[in-house]
Design a protein around this motif. Structure first.
Motif, PDB file in Angstrom:
ATOM      1  N   ALA A  49      98.336 -57.431  39.984  1.00 34.38           N
ATOM      2  CA  ALA A  49      98.396 -56.502  41.112  1.00 34.38           C
ATOM      3  C   ALA A  49      98.321 -57.221  42.450  1.00 34.38           C
ATOM      4  N   LEU A  87      85.335 -46.690  39.021  1.00 29.16           N
ATOM      5  CA  LEU A  87      86.399 -45.958  38.339  1.00 29.16           C
ATOM      6  C   LEU A  87      86.117 -44.463  38.321  1.00 29.16           C
ATOM      7  N   THR A  91      88.939 -42.095  40.041  1.00 27.78           N
ATOM      8  CA  THR A  91      89.664 -41.189  39.144  1.00 27.78           C
ATOM      9  C   THR A  91      89.142 -39.760  39.177  1.00 27.78           C
ATOM     10  N   ALA A 218      96.123 -47.944  38.983  1.00 32.71           N
ATOM     11  CA  ALA A 218      95.668 -48.928  39.977  1.00 32.71           C
ATOM     12  C   ALA A 218      96.643 -49.093  41.129  1.00 32.71           C
ATOM     13  N   TRP A 224      96.734 -43.790  43.623  1.00 34.20           N
ATOM     14  CA  TRP A 224      95.813 -44.582  42.814  1.00 34.20           C
ATOM     15  C   TRP A 224      96.146 -44.432  41.341  1.00 34.20           C
ATOM     16  N   LEU A 239      93.411 -47.013  30.898  1.00 34.91           N
ATOM     17  CA  LEU A 239      93.767 -47.963  31.946  1.00 34.91           C
ATOM     18  C   LEU A 239      93.660 -49.383  31.415  1.00 34.91           C
ATOM     19  N   ILE A 243      94.297 -53.159  36.608  1.00 34.74           N
ATOM     20  CA  ILE A 243      92.914 -53.043  37.067  1.00 34.74           C
ATOM     21  C   ILE A 243      92.200 -54.392  37.036  1.00 34.74           C
ATOM     22  N   ALA A 281      87.614 -57.278  37.902  1.00 33.91           N
ATOM     23  CA  ALA A 281      88.246 -55.984  38.152  1.00 33.91           C
ATOM     24  C   ALA A 281      87.679 -55.315  39.398  1.00 33.91           C
ATOM     25  N   LEU A 285      90.185 -54.248  42.411  1.00 32.78           N
ATOM     26  CA  LEU A 285      90.263 -52.871  42.896  1.00 32.78           C
ATOM     27  C   LEU A 285      89.734 -52.756  44.315  1.00 32.78           C
ATOM     28  N   ILE A 288      92.553 -53.946  46.549  1.00 25.71           N
ATOM     29  CA  ILE A 288      93.606 -52.925  46.627  1.00 25.71           C
ATOM     30  C   ILE A 288      93.203 -51.843  47.624  1.00 25.71           C
ATOM     31  N   GLU A 289      91.927 -51.462  47.569  1.00 22.98           N
ATOM     32  CA  GLU A 289      91.428 -50.431  48.466  1.00 22.98           C
ATOM     33  C   GLU A 289      91.348 -50.948  49.909  1.00 22.98           C
TER      34      GLU A 289
END
Length: 389
Positions: A49, A87, A91, A218, A224, A239, A243, A281, A285, A288-289
């Motif tokens: 990712a 998570l 989610t 992800a 998301w 998932l 991730i 992970a 994540l 990514i955020e």
């Protein structure tokens, strides 16, 4: 000795041609042992990712490896708890089970479905859920399943229409398992409104809705998680891949009372949720955020689709998928030739089916990377002409 010869001498199952021995990467680029550079628009099949050697990934692995890497599930660890809580927040789920791969958490989901007391499982044609005997049993590709039958009984494969689902579902169905976008089939979309209809029908009949977002999760689709675009809530969400950003990890997120169907001792895994995997992970994540890579996936996906439309190439029949999971339909069984020619040009794409190319680049790609893709991909499409002859 060449890399291909070493591969033939030391390994089995995977095809050695066309094999490149990749030795390093940076961002959306990788280099082989001959020093050849490639633009990577597959990202380890929707895994990397953050791209290759991202400093956040490298630092997280290094830091946690220097603290504690594995403790078994007789103990909890801070990274494990942090990732479960993250998570749940991302989610909207209620509890998390950690495994080591997508296949492993699909196996867990199958076991959860058996705890309903029912055994019928509905899934879709051209679906892919993994290679173990349980996950393979619900994979809608005959060529994958047939050599290993008999597999677990119960799965039925449906066309991707609401009508087919309405005709098949009933009070004896344990679960419907589906991908919001069929990744291994070439990023094939479900019909508009299908997920909402699937949620309504499974709820009506008391069946579990199990979503396989191993490829679409992800941030890859520009949300998301792909199910969030449809405003539904599944019972289980599988998932993996992105991730961990390149570190092996899987997660099964449970929503509502389904989290109580498996009791302590019903299922487990030695390495699942280990501190090294979960710390990595968390870092992936978190980045990514922080960097809004979900938004970048949406923007770069739109740029790729606009570029493909502008090509107006006669061999392209359709473009599917969302965000940075893109399927390109071809007018014949040319995908293998196109992917091979792309590799020769320094571009990594995937022939997901005979007539479909799949793109799944890192979420970190830039407009310059997309420009480079369009320098190379039209040349690769010339292989459609030679494969016709």
């Amino acid at each position: 000795m060449s890399g291909q010869q070493r591969f033939r001498d030391a390994m089995f199952s995977y095809a050695p041609t066309p094999l490149r021995v990749l030795v390093r990467g940076e961002g959306a680029r990788v280099w082989d042992d001959q020093g050849t550079e490639y633009l990577d628009f597959l990202a380890g099949i929707a895994v990397n990712a953050l791209g290759h050697a991202h400093p956040v990934f490298v630092e997280a692995v290094s830091r946690q490896a220097g603290r504690i890497a594995h403790v078994s599930n007789y103990f909890a660890s801070e990274p494990q708890l942090e990732l479960a809580e993250r998570l749940k927040r991302l989610t909207g789920g209620d509890a998390v089970f950690f495994g080591n791969s997508g296949t492993e958490v699909i196996e867990a989901a199958i076991k959860v479905s058996r705890r309903t007391g029912r055994t019928r499982i509905l899934t879709l044609e051209k679906s892919f859920h993994g290679r173990s005997t349980g996950a393979l049993a619900i994979t809608g590709k005959d060529s994958y399943r047939t050599p290993f039958e008999p597999l677990i009984p119960g799965p039925e494969f449906l066309p991707s229409t609401v009508e087919a689902l309405e005709n098949a579902i009933g009070p004896d169905v344990a679960a419907l398992v589906l991908e919001p976008i069929k990744g291994e089939a070439g990023a094939l979309d479900l019909p508009e409104g299908y997920l909402a209809a699937a949620r309504a029908l499974t709820a009506k009949h008391g069946a579990l809705l199990i979503l396989d977002e191993i490829q679409t999760g992800a941030g890859r689709t520009g949300d998301w998680f792909a199910f969030q675009r449809d405003g539904i809530v599944p019972d289980l969400l599988a998932l993996a891949k992105g991730i961990g950003g390149g570190f092996p990890i899987g997660a099964l997120v449970a929503f509502g009372p389904v989290k109580d169907l498996l009791q302590p001792g019903d299922h487990g895994t030695t390495f699942g949720g280990n501190p090294l995997a979960t710390a990595t992970a968390n870092a992936v994540l978190g980045e990514i955020e922080r960097a809004d890579l979900v938004g970048n996936a949406r923007a770069m996906g739109e740029l790729i689709r606009a570029g493909l439309a502008a090509l107006d190439h006669p061999a392209i029949t359709d473009v599917s998928g969302r965000g940075l999971l893109v399927g390109i339909g071809l007018d014949g069984p040319h995908a293998g030739a196109v992917a091979t020619r792309a590799l020769e040009l320094g571009l990594i794409v995937n022939a997901a089916a005979e007539d479909r190319i799949r793109l799944a680049p890192p979420l970190t790609i830039t407009a310059a990377d997309v420009d480079r893709f369009f320098d190379l991909f039209p040349q690769a499409l010339a292989a459609t002409e030679s494969s016709d002859s």
